[in-house]
Design a protein around this motif. Structure first.
Motif, mmCIF file in Angstrom:
data_model
loop_
_atom_site.group_PDB
_atom_site.id
_atom_site.type_symbol
_atom_site.label_atom_id
_atom_site.label_comp_id
_atom_site.label_asym_id
_atom_site.label_seq_id
_atom_site.Cartn_x
_atom_site.Cartn_y
_atom_site.Cartn_z
ATOM 1 N N ALA A 49 0.833 -1.204 0.000
ATOM 2 C CA ALA A 49 0.000 0.000 0.000
ATOM 3 C C ALA A 49 0.868 1.255 0.000
ATOM 4 C CB ALA A 49 -0.938 -0.010 1.198
ATOM 5 N N CYS A 50 1.986 1.209 0.693
ATOM 6 C CA CYS A 50 2.921 2.348 0.672
ATOM 7 C C CYS A 50 3.509 2.525 -0.717
ATOM 8 C CB CYS A 50 4.040 2.150 1.694
ATOM 9 S SG CYS A 50 3.515 2.261 3.414
ATOM 10 N N GLN A 51 3.921 1.427 -1.330
ATOM 11 C CA GLN A 51 4.520 1.497 -2.668
ATOM 12 C C GLN A 51 3.524 1.993 -3.705
ATOM 13 O OE1 GLN A 51 5.882 -2.536 -3.118
ATOM 14 N NE2 GLN A 51 7.838 -2.136 -2.081
ATOM 15 N N ASP A 52 2.248 1.621 -3.547
ATOM 16 C CA ASP A 52 1.218 2.040 -4.498
ATOM 17 C C ASP A 52 0.677 3.433 -4.199
ATOM 18 O OD1 ASP A 52 1.501 -0.446 -5.638
ATOM 19 O OD2 ASP A 52 -0.301 -1.297 -4.723
ATOM 20 N N GLY A 53 1.065 4.009 -3.062
ATOM 21 C CA GLY A 53 0.588 5.336 -2.704
ATOM 22 C C GLY A 53 -0.832 5.351 -2.161
ATOM 23 N N ARG A 54 -1.309 4.209 -1.646
ATOM 24 C CA ARG A 54 -2.676 4.144 -1.123
ATOM 25 C C ARG A 54 -2.780 4.639 0.310
ATOM 26 N NH1 ARG A 54 -4.205 -1.775 -1.588
ATOM 27 N NH2 ARG A 54 -1.975 -2.088 -1.697
ATOM 28 N N ILE A 55 -1.676 4.633 1.032
ATOM 29 C CA ILE A 55 -1.689 5.094 2.421
ATOM 30 C C ILE A 55 -0.515 6.048 2.637
ATOM 31 C CG2 ILE A 55 -2.852 3.043 3.335
ATOM 32 C CD1 ILE A 55 -0.126 2.027 4.297
ATOM 33 N N PRO A 56 -0.641 6.970 3.583
ATOM 34 C CA PRO A 56 0.473 7.878 3.854
ATOM 35 C C PRO A 56 1.574 7.153 4.624
ATOM 36 C CG PRO A 56 -1.317 8.308 5.369
ATOM 37 C CD PRO A 56 -1.812 7.275 4.400
ATOM 38 N N TYR A 57 2.798 7.568 4.396
ATOM 39 C CA TYR A 57 3.940 6.977 5.092
ATOM 40 C C TYR A 57 5.114 7.918 4.982
ATOM 41 C CZ TYR A 57 5.861 5.754 0.527
ATOM 42 O OH TYR A 57 6.379 5.811 -0.740
ATOM 43 N N THR A 58 6.136 7.619 5.725
ATOM 44 C CA THR A 58 7.396 8.336 5.619
ATOM 45 C C THR A 58 8.471 7.278 5.434
ATOM 46 O OG1 THR A 58 8.790 10.018 6.624
ATOM 47 C CG2 THR A 58 7.875 8.369 8.105
ATOM 48 N N THR A 59 9.661 7.690 5.062
ATOM 49 C CA THR A 59 10.733 6.717 4.895
ATOM 50 C C THR A 59 11.876 7.041 5.848
ATOM 51 O OG1 THR A 59 11.713 8.021 3.123
ATOM 52 C CG2 THR A 59 10.234 6.257 2.479
ATOM 53 N N VAL A 60 12.505 6.003 6.304
ATOM 54 C CA VAL A 60 13.750 6.105 7.064
ATOM 55 C C VAL A 60 14.742 5.307 6.237
ATOM 56 C CG1 VAL A 60 14.935 5.540 9.192
ATOM 57 C CG2 VAL A 60 12.558 6.300 9.268
ATOM 58 N N ALA A 80 2.165 7.727 14.257
ATOM 59 C CA ALA A 80 0.857 7.593 14.896
ATOM 60 C C ALA A 80 -0.209 8.340 14.092
ATOM 61 C CB ALA A 80 0.918 8.109 16.330
ATOM 62 N N ASP A 81 0.155 9.494 13.517
ATOM 63 C CA ASP A 81 -0.798 10.237 12.680
ATOM 64 C C ASP A 81 -1.181 9.454 11.430
ATOM 65 O OD1 ASP A 81 -1.097 12.443 14.293
ATOM 66 O OD2 ASP A 81 0.521 13.569 13.331
ATOM 67 N N HIS A 82 -0.214 8.782 10.824
ATOM 68 C CA HIS A 82 -0.511 7.969 9.644
ATOM 69 C C HIS A 82 -1.477 6.845 10.003
ATOM 70 C CE1 HIS A 82 3.663 9.221 7.980
ATOM 71 N NE2 HIS A 82 2.731 10.058 7.544
ATOM 72 N N ILE A 83 -1.232 6.185 11.116
ATOM 73 C CA ILE A 83 -2.090 5.069 11.524
ATOM 74 C C ILE A 83 -3.501 5.571 11.807
ATOM 75 C CG2 ILE A 83 -2.458 3.343 13.344
ATOM 76 C CD1 ILE A 83 0.624 3.029 13.400
ATOM 77 N N ARG A 84 -3.619 6.732 12.478
ATOM 78 C CA ARG A 84 -4.948 7.292 12.729
ATOM 79 C C ARG A 84 -5.652 7.636 11.414
ATOM 80 N NH1 ARG A 84 -2.600 9.399 17.428
ATOM 81 N NH2 ARG A 84 -1.808 11.245 16.363
ATOM 82 N N TRP A 85 -4.911 8.201 10.453
ATOM 83 C CA TRP A 85 -5.498 8.554 9.167
ATOM 84 C C TRP A 85 -6.016 7.310 8.455
ATOM 85 C CZ3 TRP A 85 -5.124 7.338 4.098
ATOM 86 C CH2 TRP A 85 -5.735 8.192 3.198
ATOM 87 N N ILE A 86 -5.217 6.245 8.457
ATOM 88 C CA ILE A 86 -5.619 4.998 7.792
ATOM 89 C C ILE A 86 -6.874 4.442 8.455
ATOM 90 C CG2 ILE A 86 -4.945 2.618 7.288
ATOM 91 C CD1 ILE A 86 -2.009 3.712 7.196
ATOM 92 N N GLY A 126 -9.530 4.688 5.790
ATOM 93 C CA GLY A 126 -9.413 3.437 5.051
ATOM 94 C C GLY A 126 -8.523 3.612 3.839
ATOM 95 N N GLU A 127 -8.659 2.736 2.890
ATOM 96 C CA GLU A 127 -7.853 2.830 1.681
ATOM 97 C C GLU A 127 -8.373 3.925 0.779
ATOM 98 O OE1 GLU A 127 -8.117 -1.122 -0.008
ATOM 99 O OE2 GLU A 127 -5.973 -1.306 0.272
ATOM 100 N N ARG A 128 -7.457 4.604 0.123
ATOM 101 C CA ARG A 128 -7.851 5.534 -0.932
ATOM 102 C C ARG A 128 -7.996 4.738 -2.211
ATOM 103 N NH1 ARG A 128 -3.450 9.819 -1.429
ATOM 104 N NH2 ARG A 128 -2.203 8.269 -0.399
ATOM 105 N N LEU A 129 -9.042 5.018 -2.944
ATOM 106 C CA LEU A 129 -9.201 4.357 -4.232
ATOM 107 C C LEU A 129 -8.292 5.034 -5.252
ATOM 108 C CD1 LEU A 129 -13.063 3.947 -4.265
ATOM 109 C CD2 LEU A 129 -11.342 2.219 -3.768
ATOM 110 N N PRO A 130 -7.779 4.289 -6.211
ATOM 111 C CA PRO A 130 -6.917 4.912 -7.221
ATOM 112 C C PRO A 130 -7.707 5.952 -8.021
ATOM 113 C CG PRO A 130 -6.813 2.519 -7.356
ATOM 114 C CD PRO A 130 -7.887 2.862 -6.382
ATOM 115 N N ASN A 131 -7.001 6.954 -8.469
ATOM 116 C CA ASN A 131 -7.613 8.000 -9.282
ATOM 117 C C ASN A 131 -8.028 7.380 -10.611
ATOM 118 O OD1 ASN A 131 -8.244 10.192 -10.842
ATOM 119 N ND2 ASN A 131 -6.434 11.382 -10.273
ATOM 120 N N LYS A 132 -9.318 7.513 -10.956
ATOM 121 C CA LYS A 132 -9.785 6.867 -12.191
ATOM 122 C C LYS A 132 -9.217 7.523 -13.441
ATOM 123 C CE LYS A 132 -14.176 9.354 -12.455
ATOM 124 N NZ LYS A 132 -15.616 9.186 -12.513
#
Length: 107
Positions: free
Chosen positions: A65-76, A84-90, A94-100
């Motif tokens: 989901a991170c690789q596809d850009g469906r959920i927010p994330y950061t990288t280390v 914690a903010d990302h988890i609350r957002w998810i 829920g999942e974002r649907l891909p842009n049609k």
């Protein structure tokens, strides 16, 4: 409730029982002291393996989901991490649907 219910127990605990109770109490206090505080959890970056049980998903789902850009994330480095903010957002969205209108991914 009767007066007898309020009376102290007639049996006195022996030393072994008291020592066992104290050991259990000490272990409980140590567990509470070792537990992360809310401030520490807010600053922590969760790996996909740590975030998966919180979201009810598998670590593999989180990475994809991170690789596809469906959920927010950061990288280390090159590894995806969720705050914690990302988890609350998810959880909230829920999942974002891909842009049609997005360019289709080549198979």
């Amino acid at each position: 409730m009767t007066r007898n219910d309020l009376a102290p127990p007639t049996e006195t605990p022996n030393e072994t029982t008291l020592i066992l109770r104290l050991a259990e109490l000490a272990a409980a206090v140590e567990r509470l002291a070792a537990a992360p505080t809310a401030a520490e959890l807010e600053l922590k970056c969760f790996t996909p393996e740590e975030a998966a049980p919180l979201l009810g998903k598998t670590p593999n789902w989180i990475v994809e989901a991170c690789q596809d850009g469906r959920i927010p994330y950061t990288t280390v480095g090159k590894s995806p991490r969720l705050t914690a903010d990302h988890i609350r957002w998810i959880r909230d969205n829920g999942e974002r649907l891909p842009n049609k209108y997005a360019k289709p991914i080549a198979a």
